[in-house]
Design an enzyme around this catalytic site. Sequence first.
Site, PDB file in Angstrom:
ATOM      1  N   HIS A  57       0.815  -1.205   0.000  1.00 42.14           N
ATOM      2  CA  HIS A  57       0.000   0.000   0.000  1.00 42.14           C
ATOM      3  C   HIS A  57       0.855   1.265   0.000  1.00 42.14           C
ATOM      4  CE1 HIS A  57      -3.664   2.346   0.977  1.00 42.14           C
ATOM      5  NE2 HIS A  57      -2.826   3.105   1.651  1.00 42.14           N
ATOM      6  N   HIS A 108     -10.202   2.234  -0.417  1.00 41.91           N
ATOM      7  CA  HIS A 108     -10.343   1.803   0.971  1.00 41.91           C
ATOM      8  C   HIS A 108     -11.159   0.515   0.956  1.00 41.91           C
ATOM      9  CE1 HIS A 108     -10.073   3.375   5.307  1.00 41.91           C
ATOM     10  NE2 HIS A 108      -8.869   3.363   4.786  1.00 41.91           N
TER      11      HIS A 108
END
Length: 761
Positions: A57, A108
């Site tokens: 990420h 998300h």
Amino acid sequence: MTVHNDTVAAAQAAPEQAQPYAELGLKDDEYARIKEILGRRPTDAELTVYSVMWSEHCSYKSSKVHLRYFGETTTPEMAEKILAGIGENAGVVDIGGGDAVTFRVESHNHPSFVEPYQGAATGIGGIVRDIMAMGARPIAVMDQLRFGPADAPDTSRVLPGVVHGIGGYGNSLGLPNIGGETVFDESYAGNPLVNALCVGTLKVEDLKLAFASGTGNKVMLFGSRTGLDGIGGVSVLGSASFEEGEERKLPAVQVGDPFAEKVLIECCLELYQAGVVVGIQDLGGGGLACATSELAAAGDGGMRVNLDNVPLRAENMSAAEILASESQERMCAVVTPENVGKFLEICAKWEVTVAEIGEVTDEKDRYLVYHNGEVVIDAPASTIDEGPVYERPFARPQWQDEIQATPEVSRPSEPAEIKQALFDMVSSPALCSRDFITEQFDRYVRGNTIKAKYSDAGVLRINEETNRGVAISADASGRYAKLDPSTGARLALAEAYRNVAVTGARPVAVTNCLNFGSPENTDVMWQFREAVHGLADGAKEMGIPVSGGNVSFYNQTGDEPILPTPVVGVLGVIEDVHQAIGHDLGSVDEAEKLILLGTTRDEFGGSIWQQISGGGLQGMPPQIDLADEMKLADFFIGNTELTAAHDLSEGGLAQAVIEMAIRADRGVELDLDKVNEDQFTALFSESASRVLVATTADKVEAVLAHAAELGVPAAEIGSTTEQTELKFGEVSVQVAELREAWQNTLPELFGHAVGANAVVE
């Protein structure tokens, strides 16, 4: 403060002590590399920071070798208007007259499966802070949502929570939600996609960047206190595949407070206006570890951080917990010593918690962190920030030829069959009304929303004196991308570009959010590489730069990856928002003439018809010539001869006409022979580069002539009528019946959900 080196010394004295690096997402070779960098085993705090910053990420370790292609394909002319681009918190575009706009879209996904409300809410909060970190005022949000089958039990858990979270946070912030997309597909059943986009505005001279510069400058942490929520978010949730039962990873999901963020926005803007900020970084994924190490790596010196000064909301937090916490509504600023007093004064005015937690040092690249009087991190900031670079193997899947084979398409031909097909399409979860979702969002707060609901792109006024504005759209088709990733990405770019263009805006910049399965899967890496190249080459062909983006890997349940889903956002500029074109028929008293721009071919690979008729996923996606999209854009810019316009995409001409007729409560009569010799193809083909426009009878010839001048195929294919029915050939359908079928699907599926009926208008 008395400083002891006991923690680092202990790590040096016990080199063989076992550490839980694998549980933190680090591979054996990565752990070995960390020990090589440090010349010893890492402390617990160092291990935590490296695991966070080297996660997929944060580090983009599997994607950066391919993302470089965006830079390679960006010409100086394309980059001319980009004030901040790839690598920054968000792209910033100079739109003229001293105005700039910043926009970005970010994922998300996994948190929104684990805890739908907070996962989606903090997704909005995080993307808003990215925009704040550029020195901008956030002015609107959008969302790109993908769920499993609409009738699947878990979708009834996830979708209402996600929608309520987006509305709950965005509405509380006072930000209009100006558009989005909701898609249902089996591949997202255990791994929904929640991609949030935010757009902000600033003056060109007010741009802020994330770097720590100037020896002796102070590092200020301000916003909410730091707690135990969100620990491990980016490494546990954002950088690993989901297995059955993963929805129980609740501690890794952040908890948001939109009212704290609203105050933080105003506080930041006053700090910027006062000129007391040298560098700024939001605290999102990776928390304080990410913010401080990135600031240090981007600066011209080193950084010293004292965790004892961090305001906490939990007792006895370890250094690792303080650094890795992803508590929301926090920012980190670099401030000169003489401005610290003013900085504290402004924070006090807004009742925002603030603390001086460190300073910039003259030890280039040295990142020192203290806790309880001990050095807990002593590492080169650049090695934390840059992370490893992987050239993962990729190969075209063996099954690609099979799914690209020419499909057998069910083709209704009798009037009764065609009529039934219309109802099947318009009532399907793929094409039905999204009012159930969008009615939970405030679209007009702040007073500068020009187009939102039922608009191809959201349109916002940026400058209230000149009425200059922007149009934003984001699009993707995982079905197209599965059939051909490069073409799928180009089609997403084309649709977002077209949606912006039909409002009358000139497309100027691109952002993206690339959602894919595990990078350790060679099929997935091939899909990713193809999509990146397709998007980059397409942007170069159209002359609009990619200003930034986001990569989300490990979107899969077990070994089954999601459909490759490259979400592409396009920003356009419109000089006078009063000239923005909508797709509302009925703006004049007389009948309107309908003109179809573009060519309709027999193209059903990956189409919605194929999906709902049980045809699976097979064939090739529609052809795309981006030069045609650019001609369409030229047609719309400054065009005052149109009463309405609607792009053609999912569901084809039939869906566009039905949506326009329902919205206006008007009848429409079509001559489908002028579209395609096959009635079914004319109605449901998803050929690209097409727009349906409306005009008055006296302007038809001028519209056709303008299209011919630009080389855009155009044909008058029908008109509006006083009878509220859709007619073509032997088929006649009441618009009221279509409206009922279109509106009822989602309320019947999800209307029972708590909070689902909240309407904010």
